[in-house]
Design a protein around this motif. Structure first.
Motif, PDB file in Angstrom:
ATOM      1  N   VAL A  36      23.598 -19.909 -27.100  1.00  0.00           N
ATOM      2  CA  VAL A  36      22.235 -19.913 -26.549  1.00  0.00           C
ATOM      3  C   VAL A  36      22.276 -19.514 -25.070  1.00  0.00           C
ATOM      4  O   VAL A  36      21.435 -18.726 -24.607  1.00  0.00           O
ATOM      5  CB  VAL A  36      21.566 -21.291 -26.743  1.00  0.00           C
ATOM      6  N   MET A  37      23.242 -20.028 -24.326  1.00  0.00           N
ATOM      7  CA  MET A  37      23.374 -19.662 -22.914  1.00  0.00           C
ATOM      8  C   MET A  37      23.685 -18.170 -22.763  1.00  0.00           C
ATOM      9  O   MET A  37      23.109 -17.498 -21.897  1.00  0.00           O
ATOM     10  CB  MET A  37      24.467 -20.499 -22.241  1.00  0.00           C
ATOM     11  N   LEU A  38      24.578 -17.646 -23.594  1.00  0.00           N
ATOM     12  CA  LEU A  38      24.909 -16.228 -23.536  1.00  0.00           C
ATOM     13  C   LEU A  38      23.690 -15.386 -23.889  1.00  0.00           C
ATOM     14  O   LEU A  38      23.421 -14.369 -23.243  1.00  0.00           O
ATOM     15  CB  LEU A  38      26.081 -15.911 -24.475  1.00  0.00           C
ATOM     16  N   ARG A  39      22.932 -15.802 -24.899  1.00  0.00           N
ATOM     17  CA  ARG A  39      21.709 -15.086 -25.286  1.00  0.00           C
ATOM     18  C   ARG A  39      20.733 -15.038 -24.110  1.00  0.00           C
ATOM     19  O   ARG A  39      20.139 -14.005 -23.816  1.00  0.00           O
ATOM     20  CB  ARG A  39      21.060 -15.769 -26.494  1.00  0.00           C
ATOM     21  N   ALA A  40      20.585 -16.151 -23.399  1.00  0.00           N
ATOM     22  CA  ALA A  40      19.681 -16.196 -22.242  1.00  0.00           C
ATOM     23  C   ALA A  40      20.151 -15.228 -21.160  1.00  0.00           C
ATOM     24  O   ALA A  40      19.337 -14.516 -20.555  1.00  0.00           O
ATOM     25  CB  ALA A  40      19.585 -17.619 -21.701  1.00  0.00           C
ATOM     26  N   MET A  82      31.019 -15.075 -18.634  1.00  0.00           N
ATOM     27  CA  MET A  82      30.932 -15.930 -19.813  1.00  0.00           C
ATOM     28  C   MET A  82      31.764 -15.357 -20.953  1.00  0.00           C
ATOM     29  O   MET A  82      32.448 -16.098 -21.666  1.00  0.00           O
ATOM     30  CB  MET A  82      29.481 -16.108 -20.239  1.00  0.00           C
ATOM     31  N   LEU A  83      31.742 -14.047 -21.121  1.00  0.00           N
ATOM     32  CA  LEU A  83      32.574 -13.417 -22.154  1.00  0.00           C
ATOM     33  C   LEU A  83      34.053 -13.644 -21.862  1.00  0.00           C
ATOM     34  O   LEU A  83      34.843 -13.870 -22.779  1.00  0.00           O
ATOM     35  CB  LEU A  83      32.276 -11.921 -22.257  1.00  0.00           C
ATOM     36  N   TYR A  84      34.420 -13.588 -20.598  1.00  0.00           N
ATOM     37  CA  TYR A  84      35.814 -13.846 -20.219  1.00  0.00           C
ATOM     38  C   TYR A  84      36.194 -15.289 -20.549  1.00  0.00           C
ATOM     39  O   TYR A  84      37.245 -15.548 -21.135  1.00  0.00           O
ATOM     40  CB  TYR A  84      36.038 -13.563 -18.733  1.00  0.00           C
TER      41      TYR A  84
END
Length: 106
Positions: A36-40, A82-84
């Motif tokens: 959800v955080m990544l989507r935001a 965040m991906l890292y």
């Protein structure tokens, strides 16, 4: 919460648990809350891209004095960070190789 594997494509903004065609630019292991955080963060980048599109049509505004582009760039760094943090070794190595995070974020 248990982490699950997700496939992420920044260009399309896709986050999926199902690997399909080319949606696996990055493979991450995340909780539903982290997704959800990544989507935001991806949505924020999309909003900044839209604003910067309109700014691009104003020829008197220089790029270096452009808040929408700065916002987009900051959003991109947030997404890559965040991906890292959540990514597998392949994702981490790729992000290191492009140097978008610099040495202070890794």
């Amino acid at each position: 919460m248990e982490k699950k594997t997700y496939y992420v494509d920044i260009g399309s903004g896709e986050i999926s648990q199902i690997k399909y065609q080319n949606n696996d630019s990055f493979t991450i292991n995340a909780t539903p809350e982290e997704v959800v955080m990544l989507r935001a963060k991806l949505n924020n980048m999309d909003g900044a891209a839209y604003s910067s599109f309109w700014r691009a049509h104003v020829p008197i505004m220089p790029y270096h004095n452009d808040k929408p582009n700065d916002s987009y760039d900051a959003g991109m760094v947030d997404v890559y960070q965040m991906l890292y943090d959540l990514g597998d070794e392949t994702a981490k190595n790729h992000i290191k190789s492009i140097g978008i995070l610099g040495e202070n974020h890794i």
